[in-house]
Design a protein around this motif. Sequence first.
Motif, PDB file in Angstrom:
ATOM      1  N   LYS A   1      50.310  31.513  41.408  1.00 18.08           N
ATOM      2  CA  LYS A   1      50.209  31.634  42.860  1.00 18.08           C
ATOM      3  C   LYS A   1      49.256  32.761  43.246  1.00 18.08           C
TER       4      LYS A   1
ATOM      5  N   TRP B   1      46.842  34.028  41.430  1.00 21.56           N
ATOM      6  CA  TRP B   1      45.485  33.625  41.037  1.00 21.56           C
ATOM      7  C   TRP B   1      44.881  32.709  42.099  1.00 21.56           C
ATOM      8  N   ALA B   2      45.676  31.735  42.568  1.00 18.76           N
ATOM      9  CA  ALA B   2      45.181  30.811  43.581  1.00 18.76           C
ATOM     10  C   ALA B   2      44.880  31.541  44.896  1.00 18.76           C
ATOM     11  N   GLN B   3      45.735  32.476  45.265  1.00 13.88           N
ATOM     12  CA  GLN B   3      45.505  33.240  46.495  1.00 13.88           C
ATOM     13  C   GLN B   3      44.214  34.048  46.397  1.00 13.88           C
ATOM     14  N   GLN B   4      43.953  34.651  45.248  1.00  8.55           N
ATOM     15  CA  GLN B   4      42.742  35.426  45.073  1.00  8.55           C
ATOM     16  C   GLN B   4      41.502  34.550  45.131  1.00  8.55           C
ATOM     17  N   ARG B   5      41.582  33.349  44.562  1.00  6.57           N
ATOM     18  CA  ARG B   5      40.450  32.411  44.608  1.00  6.57           C
ATOM     19  C   ARG B   5      40.167  31.965  46.023  1.00  6.57           C
ATOM     20  N   ILE B   6      41.228  31.698  46.792  1.00  2.49           N
ATOM     21  CA  ILE B   6      41.048  31.271  48.177  1.00  2.49           C
ATOM     22  C   ILE B   6      40.429  32.390  49.008  1.00  2.49           C
ATOM     23  N   LYS B   7      40.886  33.617  48.798  1.00  2.00           N
ATOM     24  CA  LYS B   7      40.322  34.762  49.534  1.00  2.00           C
ATOM     25  C   LYS B   7      38.873  34.974  49.150  1.00  2.00           C
ATOM     26  N   ALA B   8      38.546  34.844  47.866  1.00  2.00           N
ATOM     27  CA  ALA B   8      37.185  35.041  47.408  1.00  2.00           C
ATOM     28  C   ALA B   8      36.267  33.961  47.988  1.00  2.00           C
ATOM     29  N   LYS B   9      36.758  32.743  48.081  1.00  2.00           N
ATOM     30  CA  LYS B   9      35.973  31.660  48.638  1.00  2.00           C
ATOM     31  C   LYS B   9      35.693  31.899  50.118  1.00  2.00           C
TER      32      LYS B   9
END
Length: 58
Positions: free
Chosen positions: A45, A47-55
């Motif tokens: 979760k 990891w996914a949150q960090q990817r979404i924020k980075a995007k």
Amino acid sequence: MDVKDLLERSGFTGLEAGLAVAITQLGDVSVWWAAPLALVLTAAKVWAQQRIKAKGAA
């Protein structure tokens, strides 16, 4: 940290724990594995949150 944030975090923690127990029960595996599985779900979760924020920042 405000109350809403605390309730949201508590809710996700409970949901992850419940999901981990359900997965171990469906997989006919000892419930002992629910704790490590919940940690893996939490890491996924985050990891996914960090990817979404980075995007969103790109």
